[in-house]
Design a protein around this motif. Structure first.
Motif, PDB file in Angstrom:
ATOM      1  N   LEU A 219     -16.969 -59.163  31.435  1.00 46.61           N
ATOM      2  CA  LEU A 219     -17.589 -60.292  30.739  1.00 46.61           C
ATOM      3  C   LEU A 219     -19.099 -60.092  30.587  1.00 46.61           C
ATOM      4  CD1 LEU A 219     -15.676 -63.306  32.315  1.00 46.61           C
ATOM      5  CD2 LEU A 219     -15.450 -62.387  30.009  1.00 46.61           C
ATOM      6  N   ARG A 220     -19.748 -59.581  31.633  1.00 46.89           N
ATOM      7  CA  ARG A 220     -21.184 -59.338  31.549  1.00 46.89           C
ATOM      8  C   ARG A 220     -21.519 -58.287  30.494  1.00 46.89           C
ATOM      9  NH1 ARG A 220     -24.511 -61.184  35.691  1.00 46.89           N
ATOM     10  NH2 ARG A 220     -23.392 -62.244  37.348  1.00 46.89           N
ATOM     11  N   ARG A 221     -20.712 -57.237  30.427  1.00 44.17           N
ATOM     12  CA  ARG A 221     -20.965 -56.190  29.426  1.00 44.17           C
ATOM     13  C   ARG A 221     -20.717 -56.707  28.018  1.00 44.17           C
ATOM     14  NH1 ARG A 221     -18.485 -50.684  32.082  1.00 44.17           N
ATOM     15  NH2 ARG A 221     -20.002 -50.519  33.763  1.00 44.17           N
ATOM     16  N   MET A 222     -19.689 -57.555  27.852  1.00 44.06           N
ATOM     17  CA  MET A 222     -19.409 -58.121  26.529  1.00 44.06           C
ATOM     18  C   MET A 222     -20.568 -58.996  26.060  1.00 44.06           C
ATOM     19  SD  MET A 222     -15.320 -58.992  26.445  1.00 44.06           S
ATOM     20  CE  MET A 222     -15.673 -60.666  26.293  1.00 44.06           C
TER      21      MET A 222
ATOM     22  N   LYS B  18     -12.767 -69.058  32.390  1.00 39.30           N
ATOM     23  CA  LYS B  18     -12.725 -69.100  33.844  1.00 39.30           C
ATOM     24  C   LYS B  18     -11.941 -67.891  34.324  1.00 39.30           C
ATOM     25  CE  LYS B  18      -9.040 -72.482  33.537  1.00 39.30           C
ATOM     26  NZ  LYS B  18      -8.557 -73.772  33.937  1.00 39.30           N
ATOM     27  N   ARG B  19     -12.074 -67.602  35.604  1.00 41.42           N
ATOM     28  CA  ARG B  19     -11.388 -66.435  36.155  1.00 41.42           C
ATOM     29  C   ARG B  19      -9.880 -66.644  36.074  1.00 41.42           C
ATOM     30  NH1 ARG B  19     -14.900 -63.818  40.785  1.00 41.42           N
ATOM     31  NH2 ARG B  19     -16.901 -64.569  40.120  1.00 41.42           N
ATOM     32  N   ALA B  20      -9.206 -65.671  35.494  1.00 37.97           N
ATOM     33  CA  ALA B  20      -7.773 -65.831  35.307  1.00 37.97           C
ATOM     34  C   ALA B  20      -6.973 -64.622  35.774  1.00 37.97           C
ATOM     35  CB  ALA B  20      -7.475 -66.096  33.835  1.00 37.97           C
ATOM     36  N   LEU B  21      -7.638 -63.515  36.072  1.00 42.10           N
ATOM     37  CA  LEU B  21      -6.934 -62.272  36.362  1.00 42.10           C
ATOM     38  C   LEU B  21      -6.060 -62.372  37.607  1.00 42.10           C
ATOM     39  CD1 LEU B  21      -6.708 -59.349  35.332  1.00 42.10           C
ATOM     40  CD2 LEU B  21      -8.461 -58.756  36.984  1.00 42.10           C
ATOM     41  N   ILE B  22      -6.593 -62.903  38.700  1.00 44.36           N
ATOM     42  CA  ILE B  22      -5.832 -63.006  39.943  1.00 44.36           C
ATOM     43  C   ILE B  22      -4.654 -63.952  39.777  1.00 44.36           C
ATOM     44  CG2 ILE B  22      -5.959 -63.693  42.370  1.00 44.36           C
ATOM     45  CD1 ILE B  22      -7.390 -61.086  41.816  1.00 44.36           C
TER      46      ILE B  22
ATOM     47  N   SER C 154     -19.569 -69.892  32.226  1.00 47.79           N
ATOM     48  CA  SER C 154     -19.817 -71.045  31.351  1.00 47.79           C
ATOM     49  C   SER C 154     -20.321 -70.596  29.978  1.00 47.79           C
ATOM     50  CB  SER C 154     -20.803 -72.011  32.002  1.00 47.79           C
ATOM     51  OG  SER C 154     -22.064 -71.416  32.138  1.00 47.79           O
ATOM     52  N   GLU C 155     -21.102 -69.520  29.917  1.00 52.21           N
ATOM     53  CA  GLU C 155     -21.575 -69.013  28.624  1.00 52.21           C
ATOM     54  C   GLU C 155     -20.418 -68.472  27.783  1.00 52.21           C
ATOM     55  OE1 GLU C 155     -24.662 -66.127  28.961  1.00 52.21           O
ATOM     56  OE2 GLU C 155     -26.052 -67.522  29.929  1.00 52.21           O
TER      57      GLU C 155
ATOM     58  N   LYS D  32     -30.283 -61.665  36.822  1.00 52.97           N
ATOM     59  CA  LYS D  32     -30.106 -62.630  37.904  1.00 52.97           C
ATOM     60  C   LYS D  32     -29.370 -63.887  37.455  1.00 52.97           C
ATOM     61  CE  LYS D  32     -33.924 -61.040  40.686  1.00 52.97           C
ATOM     62  NZ  LYS D  32     -35.121 -61.363  41.429  1.00 52.97           N
ATOM     63  N   LYS D  33     -28.336 -63.694  36.658  1.00 51.46           N
ATOM     64  CA  LYS D  33     -27.473 -64.805  36.266  1.00 51.46           C
ATOM     65  C   LYS D  33     -26.267 -64.815  37.192  1.00 51.46           C
ATOM     66  CE  LYS D  33     -28.585 -65.391  31.443  1.00 51.46           C
ATOM     67  NZ  LYS D  33     -28.037 -65.586  30.104  1.00 51.46           N
ATOM     68  N   THR D  34     -25.896 -65.971  37.643  1.00 51.89           N
ATOM     69  CA  THR D  34     -24.744 -66.074  38.536  1.00 51.89           C
ATOM     70  C   THR D  34     -23.455 -65.910  37.740  1.00 51.89           C
ATOM     71  OG1 THR D  34     -24.576 -68.469  38.280  1.00 51.89           O
ATOM     72  CG2 THR D  34     -25.993 -67.643  40.069  1.00 51.89           C
ATOM     73  N   ASN D  35     -22.385 -65.636  38.462  1.00 52.92           N
ATOM     74  CA  ASN D  35     -21.085 -65.499  37.812  1.00 52.92           C
ATOM     75  C   ASN D  35     -20.661 -66.803  37.148  1.00 52.92           C
ATOM     76  OD1 ASN D  35     -20.866 -62.849  38.576  1.00 52.92           O
ATOM     77  ND2 ASN D  35     -19.630 -63.280  40.377  1.00 52.92           N
TER      78      ASN D  35
END
Length: 187
Positions: free
Chosen positions: A109-112, A133-137, A128-129, A120-123
Motif C-alpha cells: 500500500l505504501r509503494r502504491m 483496512k487490513r484484510a489479508l490475515i 485511511s488515505e 513518518k506516516k503511521t499505518n
C-alpha cells in the motif's frame, strides 16, 4: 527428505536401480516449499519474496498516479494475493508470521501511494488515505476455516490426522506452535 523435530534429521539411504537418492533439507512440491523441520516460515518468506518481485515488475502500473487507487487495489488483489496466499490453508499463523504478512500488505500500500519510509506516516494514516483496512490475515483465516471444514466432512486419513485419532504416542516435549481458535474473525 525426512521430516523430524530433531536438530539434525536422521540419514536415510534409498536406492532406485542401484542409484542412491540424495537427501534434501527442503524441496518444492506443486509450487510449495516443504522443509525438513516441518515449519512453514521458509514457505511464507518465499511467498513474500515472490510477490514483492512481481510487484517490482508491475511497478509502472501499480504506482501510476493517473489510475485510481481503487483500480490499483483491484490489480493488487487479482495478481498478488494468489501468489502470496498460495497454500495458506496449511500455514500456522504465529505472531511472527502474522507480523511478516501484515508488513508485506502495508509495504504494497505504501509503494502504491508512493509514501517513503522517511515520511513518518503511521499505518493507520496510510490505510485511511487508501480507504481500506487490513484484510489479508482475515482472508487467510477464512480460507483455512473452509479447508478445515472440507477435511472434517471427508472421513479419510486427513480427518484422522486432524482429529488426532491415530495409533501411537506424541513425542515428548512442548508443542511448537499453538493456534488459538477463539477470537478468529472470518468476515
Amino acid at each position: 527428505m525426512v521430516v523430524s523435530r530433531k536438530e539434525t534429521p536422521p540419514n536415510i539411504n534409498i536406492y532406485i536401480n542401484d542409484t542412491k537418492l540424495q537427501q534434501r533439507d527442503q524441496f518444492k512440491y506443486l509450487g510449495a516449499l516443504i522443509s525438513s523441520d516441518g515449519r512453514d516460515t521458509t514457505e511464507i518468506s518465499s511467498r513474500i519474496a515472490q510477490s514483492k518481485t512481481m510487484f517490482r515488475r508491475m511497478k509502472n502500473i501499480l504506482t501510476n498516479p493517473h489510475m485510481s487507487i481503487e483500480t490499483r487495489k483491484r490489480v493488487l488483489e487479482c495478481y498478488f494475493e494468489p501468489i502470496l496466499m498460495y497454500v495458506c490453508e496449511t500455514w500456522i499463523i504465529s505472531k511472527q508470521t502474522r507480523g511478516m504478512l501484515e508488513a508485506t500488505e502495508m509495504c504494497f500500500l505504501r509503494r502504491m501511494m508512493r509514501i517513503p519510509w522517511i515520511a513518518k506516516k503511521t499505518n493507520d494514516t496510510v490505510l485511511s488515505e487508501t480507504k481500506t483496512k487490513r484484510a489479508l490475515i482475515n482472508k487467510m483465516r477464512k480460507r483455512q476455516a473452509t479447508f478445515f471444514g472440507h477435511i472434517m466432512r471427508r472421513e479419510r486419513q486427513e480427518h484422522l490426522v486432524t482429529t488426532g485419532m491415530f495409533m501411537g504416542r506424541r513425542g515428548r516435549g512442548r508443542l511448537l506452535v499453538r493456534k488459538r481458535l477463539t477470537g478468529w474473525r472470518l468476515g
